[in-house]
Every structure is written in structure tokens, then in C-alpha cells.
Design an enzyme around this catalytic site. Structure first.
Site: not given
Length: 372
Positions: A45, A209, A233, A238, A255, A258-259
Site C-alpha cells: 500500500s 485507512r 493503527d 502516513e 499500520h 494486518g501484518y
């Protein structure tokens, strides 16, 4: 075939090594000259794929993003060039849902409330919102879904509520894509006016987002003493985020919701299969071929499942306080992108086998996603 891929895509070399010559790159600093010879471009992203990036490239035939969101991709430009595009919808939905659950477990412990007393408003009922709904259902936590687009879909039989009703819940968890046009744009969905209507006791979680929430309006509200509890998050602008907002948050991360290893690697696998389809070849690899055995791979439960056990079980796999501590310690020293790039390995609930030794115990652990 020249395949260029983001260095932070797990197992990219393993998946794509048989399909062409591989070149890894740093997603934030990628230039037009860097991808001049790419036939295939695989990004995350942080890389904006548009005419500016691709102006020197004449050979590109496939672009893939190993992410759910696609707001960083100029799809119209790719279509005009007849370049095939593929994203990875749902790849990290489980990871984000488990991030939210970990945050709720931590806050319940911190403020001594029971999860069973909460109502949760899930704003955005796509892949991620649906996975969160499933986990909340497993725990009998009351929740509602808000998604105007899906509400109009007669094939979706779920019940939906208005945004205003969702914003009245004890917890508001945001899981929408970033859109700026159309009937239901999500840019600054929570603007100053909507933020001002939130109540003192509420918890706001943003793991989709950063631009969904007006960060400056949120900071102003917090500086004026509003006790809204924040879990952020994602951030506007960013990696150059509004640093002053950090101290007003309960949990802050870079962010990385989802990691999980599985979440990021699923994105790689989805793009591998999509490229194989375009090349008209059968996929010969799968994610299970590469995932390592976790440090703790199995546990046995010998008591009834309750919130205390839930707390222990969730935090054993993923304790969001670790990522919050890393973020607060390193954001002013190493920066946003460094935290993401050096993110420690994190597994999903599915990596752990849970055996229930009490016949009367709830099956909630397996419904939450732990393996049988």
C-alpha cells in the site's frame, strides 16, 4: 520475464522464483527508473502506482498489490495501457480482526469491564468487518453492521443499520476502504461534526485507512478533554503523521493491524495464483509449503472457557501492547516506515492447535479461529 516485488512481501522469492527473474525493492522510495524494465510489478500500500511511476516503462503487463485496499493504484491508467491488475481482497482480514480483538481484551483488562457488556458498531462489512463479526459472535458480543453499499445488495441477507446507529455503540470499529467520490465517500467519514457526537464512554478503533477520520479534528477534541478512548493503527498522511495525537490514544501502532505473517503471506499467494492464471500455468506452490512452525504450536484447555481464559489465550498469540510500546518508543527515533519494515513476526490464532479437555467447555476458541 522481469518480476519486481516489494521487499516486505513474505515468501515472494519462494512463490515467484520459477516464473522469472526477481528484483526486490523498497516500496516507499521506488522511482520510475527503478521499474523501467519490469514486466510484472508487485507492490504494497505504500507504493503509488500511476503514470508518474510507470512513465519510463514500456513492457509492463501485470500489476498486483498484496493488500486489500487499492486507493494507491491508478486503475484507469493501467486499464488504458492494457495492463492487468489484481489485488488481494481479504488477505489480511483475519489479522485485522484479531488486532481489534486483542485491543478490546487489553482495554477490558485496563478498565475492568466485561466484553459481554459491550455493543460494537462495525462500520464496513466487507471481508474484514465480516471476520470481526464472526469473532464477536463466537464470544456472544452484541454488534451491528453498517455498510450502505452492501445494504443495497439484495443478495446480502444480513441486517444493517445506519451510520448514526453504529456510532452510538460502545465500540466503533472502522473497516471501510478509502473513497473520495460516489454516493458514500469515506474520506473524513468521521469529521468534526460526527466526532463531536461521540460519547464519553465510547471506544473508537481505526484499522482501515487514516483518512477515514479527520485527525486534526480528533486531536482538537482530545485536547479539549474529551475522554473518548482511541485505538489508532492508521493515520492521515502516513508516514508523516500527527505526532501530537499519539499521547491521547490508548493504543497506537504503525499500520500493522494486518501484518500477521499469514495475512501478509496470503497476499503474496493470491498474486502468485493470479499471475499463474494470466500466464495460463497451473500453480505449483501454496502458503502451507512455507509457513514455519510457531514457537508454541499446541495448548490444552482443562477448564470452562471464560473471559479470563480468553484474555490469556489471545495475548499468548498476539498482545497488541507490544506493538504499542514499540511505536511509542521508536516513532520519534526511527520513524513510521522503519517500524513497519522491522515488524517482528506475528502469527494468527490458526497457528495454534487448541484441545478442549472439558466436554462441557465452550467451543469458542475454535470458533475464534484456533485450530482443532
Amino acid at each position: 520475464m522481469n518480476i519486481f516485488y516489494d521487499e516486505n512481501m513474505p515468501f515472494a522469492a519462494e512463490f515467484f522464483s520459477d516464473l522469472g527473474d526477481l528484483t526486490a525493492f523498497s516500496g516507499r522510495t521506488l522511482t520510475s527508473a527503478d521499474v523501467r524494465d519490469a514486466d510484472v510489478l508487485l507492490v504494497r500500500s505504500i507504493t503509488k502506482v500511476n503514470e508518474h511511476l510507470l512513465q519510463q516503462n514500456k513492457a509492463l503487463s501485470f500489476v498486483g498489490t498484496a493488500t486489500i485496499g487499492v486507493d494507491h493504484i491508478d486503475q484507469q491508467y493501467l486499464n488504458n495501457r492494457n495492463v492487468k491488475f489484481h489485488s488481494a481482497p481479504g488477505c489480511n482480514a483475519i489479522s485485522v480482526a484479531e488486532y481489534v480483538l486483542s485491543a478490546l481484551v487489553v482495554l477490558a483488562e485496563r478498565y475492568l469491564f466485561s466484553l459481554s457488556t459491550l455493543t460494537v458498531g462495525i462500520v464496513g462489512a466487507g471481508n474484514t468487518g465480516s471476520r470481526l463479526s464472526e469473532k464477536l459472535s463466537a464470544l456472544n458480543i452484541k454488534h451491528v453492521l453498517c455498510d450502505p453499499l452492501l445494504a443495497e445488495n439484495s443478495a446480502d441477507m444480513r441486517d444493517f443499520v445506519s451510520l448514526e446507529e453504529a456510532l452510538h455503540c460502545d465500540v466503533v470499529s472502522l473497516h471501510v476502504p478509502l473513497t473520495r467520490k460516489g454516493e458514500n465517500p469515506t474520506y473524513h467519514l468521521l469529521d468534526a461534526a460526527r466526532l463531536a457526537k461521540l460519547k464519553d464512554h465510547q471506544i473508537l478503533i481505526n484499522a482501515c485507512r487514516g483518512e477515514i477520520v479527520d485527525n486534526n479534528a480528533l486531536l482538537k477534541m482530545k485536547q479539549q478533554g474529551h475522554p473518548l478512548k482511541l485505538v489508532l493503527d492508521v493515520w492521515e498522511n502516513e508516514p508523516t503523521i500527527l505526532l501530537a495525537l499519539i499521547s491521547h490514544c490508548e493504543i497506537t501502532t504503525a499500520h500493522i493491524a494486518g501484518y500477521s505473517l499469514e495475512g501478509k503471506a496470503r497476499g503474496t499467494e493470491i498474486l502468485y495464483r493470479a499471475l499463474c492464471q494470466q500466464l495460463d500455468i497451473l500453480p505449483s506452490k501454496q502458503l502451507a509449503d512455507f509457513l514455519p512452525v510457531p514457537a508454541i504450536s499446541a495448548i490444552e484447555i482443562k477448564q470452562d472457557f471464560d473471559e479470563i481464559l480468553l484474555n490469556q489465550l489471545v495475548k499468548m498469540v498476539y498482545d497488541v501492547r507490544r506493538d504499542d510500546a514499540i511505536f511509542r518508543q521508536q516513532i520519534n527515533i526511527q520513524g513510521f516506515d522503519y517500524i513497519r519494515k522491522t515488524y517482528p513476526t506475528r502469527r494468527e490464532f490458526s497457528a495454534i492447535k487448541v484441545t478442549l479437555n472439558n466436554a462441557l467447555s465452550s467451543d469458542a476458541p475454535h470458533q475464534l479461529g484456533f485450530n482443532k
